[in-house]
Design an enzyme around this catalytic site. Structure first.
Site, short mmCIF file in Angstrom:
data_model
loop_
_atom_site.label_atom_id
_atom_site.label_comp_id
_atom_site.label_asym_id
_atom_site.label_seq_id
_atom_site.Cartn_x
_atom_site.Cartn_y
_atom_site.Cartn_z
N LYS A 13 0.83 -1.22 0.00
CA LYS A 13 0.00 0.00 0.00
C LYS A 13 0.86 1.26 0.00
CE LYS A 13 -2.09 -1.16 3.87
NZ LYS A 13 -1.32 -2.40 4.17
N ARG A 87 -9.64 0.21 9.15
CA ARG A 87 -9.14 -1.12 9.47
C ARG A 87 -10.15 -1.93 10.27
NH1 ARG A 87 -3.29 0.18 9.15
NH2 ARG A 87 -2.05 -1.67 9.51
N ARG A 126 11.54 -5.48 5.17
CA ARG A 126 11.31 -4.05 4.90
C ARG A 126 12.30 -3.19 5.68
NH1 ARG A 126 5.34 -1.67 5.45
NH2 ARG A 126 5.47 -2.57 7.55
N ARG A 159 11.51 -1.04 11.08
CA ARG A 159 10.44 -0.63 11.99
C ARG A 159 10.37 -1.57 13.18
NH1 ARG A 159 5.06 0.43 8.49
NH2 ARG A 159 4.19 -0.71 10.25
N ARG A 170 0.32 -9.07 13.65
CA ARG A 170 -0.38 -8.10 12.80
C ARG A 170 -1.19 -8.80 11.71
NH1 ARG A 170 4.63 -5.08 11.06
NH2 ARG A 170 3.31 -3.90 9.64
P1 ADP Z 1 1.30 -1.75 7.71
O1 ADP Z 1 2.58 -1.40 7.05
O2 ADP Z 1 1.31 -2.98 8.48
O3 ADP Z 1 0.13 -1.68 6.80
P2 ADP Z 1 0.73 0.70 9.20
O4 ADP Z 1 1.91 1.55 9.06
O5 ADP Z 1 -0.47 1.01 8.39
O6 ADP Z 1 1.17 -0.79 8.96
O7 ADP Z 1 0.28 0.64 10.72
C1 ADP Z 1 1.19 0.41 11.78
C2 ADP Z 1 0.42 0.30 13.10
O8 ADP Z 1 -0.26 1.53 13.36
C3 ADP Z 1 -0.65 -0.75 13.14
O9 ADP Z 1 -0.15 -2.05 13.47
C4 ADP Z 1 -1.58 -0.21 14.23
O10 ADP Z 1 -1.04 -0.42 15.53
C5 ADP Z 1 -1.52 1.29 13.96
N1 ADP Z 1 -2.58 1.70 13.02
C6 ADP Z 1 -2.40 2.22 11.77
N2 ADP Z 1 -3.58 2.47 11.19
C7 ADP Z 1 -4.54 2.10 12.08
C8 ADP Z 1 -5.97 2.10 12.07
N3 ADP Z 1 -6.68 2.53 11.00
N4 ADP Z 1 -6.61 1.65 13.18
C9 ADP Z 1 -5.94 1.23 14.26
N5 ADP Z 1 -4.61 1.18 14.32
C10 ADP Z 1 -3.91 1.61 13.26
P1 ADP Z 2 2.23 -1.84 3.24
O1 ADP Z 2 2.23 -0.34 3.23
O2 ADP Z 2 1.03 -2.42 2.57
O3 ADP Z 2 2.47 -2.44 4.60
P2 ADP Z 2 4.81 -1.57 1.82
O4 ADP Z 2 4.50 -0.76 0.62
O5 ADP Z 2 5.52 -0.91 2.94
O6 ADP Z 2 3.47 -2.30 2.35
O7 ADP Z 2 5.65 -2.84 1.33
C1 ADP Z 2 6.15 -3.81 2.26
C2 ADP Z 2 7.55 -4.28 1.80
O8 ADP Z 2 7.42 -5.01 0.57
C3 ADP Z 2 8.52 -3.13 1.51
O9 ADP Z 2 9.81 -3.54 1.92
C4 ADP Z 2 8.44 -2.95 -0.02
O10 ADP Z 2 9.68 -2.48 -0.55
C5 ADP Z 2 8.13 -4.38 -0.49
N1 ADP Z 2 7.24 -4.38 -1.66
C6 ADP Z 2 6.22 -3.52 -1.92
N2 ADP Z 2 5.60 -3.85 -3.07
C7 ADP Z 2 6.23 -4.96 -3.55
C8 ADP Z 2 6.04 -5.78 -4.71
N3 ADP Z 2 5.06 -5.52 -5.60
N4 ADP Z 2 6.86 -6.82 -4.87
C9 ADP Z 2 7.83 -7.10 -3.97
N5 ADP Z 2 8.07 -6.37 -2.85
C10 ADP Z 2 7.27 -5.31 -2.63
#
Ligand code: ADP
Ligand code: ADP
Ligand code: ZN
Length: 216
Positions: A13, A87, A126, A159, A170
């Site tokens: 995302k 979420r 990541r 992270r 998660r």
């Molecule tokens: P990911 O890369 O796993 O998609 P995010 O960066 O979106 O993770 O979120 C990291 C953490 O921040 C989550 O595990 C949660 O603790 C908190 N968080 C983010 N967005 C939300 C949400 N919409 N509702 C509740 N907690 C959230």
């Molecule tokens: P999210 O925001 O959904 O948690 P991220 O965009 O941070 O996910 O991506 C998670 C990890 O996977 C990062 O290290 C990113 O560089 C890698 N990644 C993202 N998209 C792809 C893809 N299409 N193929 C392989 N690796 C990916």
């Protein structure tokens, strides 16, 4: 354009949002980024959120809904790309209500699908830039110079919640609390499914097709 990016942790995302915000000219609103910023600043919100983030749990709905409403009330949020919100079903309901009241309903929900076993490797591999937030992957997207950001030279860090134990938690939380949102938005005719288990460029092209834009 008013969009939601929906998908499990590691679906890509954030990676797609970085490009989409430019292409579509809309703000990228990531609740995860907002919480991490608050933690860094040591604000009361950050202190509250940190407890949940560390263990891979969701921050309570009231807190999360509050910060999103505030952000969506700013003048630049005519269009937006929501990433990591909603979420939970209550978050989605609250968003619908809020957007309906201001006459700017969602246009589409991009549901990015990636098999569970791929997600663990994506998240544990990541790395993020401590200065500009750019994201990398030790295998899929390594920086040119180990440990340094290609864009700004900042240090790359892992992270705190990308350790294997917290990642598994998660993913479980996603299944229990977030996965149901696909059905929620399907009922409203908003879901566009996108295969996230392919090269980022290809994912981006498919998002373009789903939105009726040929930016290949
Ligand atoms: P990911 O890369 O796993 O998609 P995010 O960066 O979106 O993770 O979120 C990291 C953490 O921040 C989550 O595990 C949660 O603790 C908190 N968080 C983010 N967005 C939300 C949400 N919409 N509702 C509740 N907690 C959230
Ligand atoms: P999210 O925001 O959904 O948690 P991220 O965009 O941070 O996910 O991506 C998670 C990890 O996977 C990062 O290290 C990113 O560089 C890698 N990644 C993202 N998209 C792809 C893809 N299409 N193929 C392989 N690796 C990916
Ligand atoms: Zn950087």
């Amino acid at each position: 354009m008013r969009l939601v990016l929906l998908g499990p942790p590691g679906a890509g995302k954030g990676t797609q949002a970085q490009v989409l915000r430019e292409k579509l000219g809309i703000p990228h609103i990531s609740t995860g980024d907002m919480f991490r910023e608050a933690v860094l600043q040591g604000t009361p919100l950050g202190k509250e959120a940190q407890k949940y983030m560390e263990s891979g749990q969701l921050v309570p709905d009231e807190v999360t809904i509050g910060i999103v409403r505030e952000r969506l009330s700013q003048p630049d949020a005519v269009g937006f790309l929501l990433d990591g919100f909603p979420r939970t079903v209550p978050q989605a309901e609250s968003l619908d209500e809020f957007l309906a009241a201001s006459g700017r309903p969602l246009v589409a929900v991009l549901s990015i699908q990636v098999p569970g076993q791929v997600l663990v490797g994506r998240l544990t591999g990541r790395r993020v830039c401590s200065q500009c937030g750019a994201n990398y992957h030790i295998l899929n997207k390594p920086p040119h110079q180990a440990g340094k950001c290609d864009l700004c030279g900042g240090d790359l860090v892992q992270r705190a919640d990308d350790t294997e134990e917290t990642v598994l938690k998660r993913l479980e939380v996603y299944e229990q609390q977030t996965a149901a949102l696909v059905g929620y938005y399907q009922q409203r005719g908003l879901v566009r499914e996108v295969n996230g288990n392919q090269e980022p460029q290809k994912v981006l092209a498919d998002i373009g097709l789903a939105l009726g834009r040929d930016w290949g």
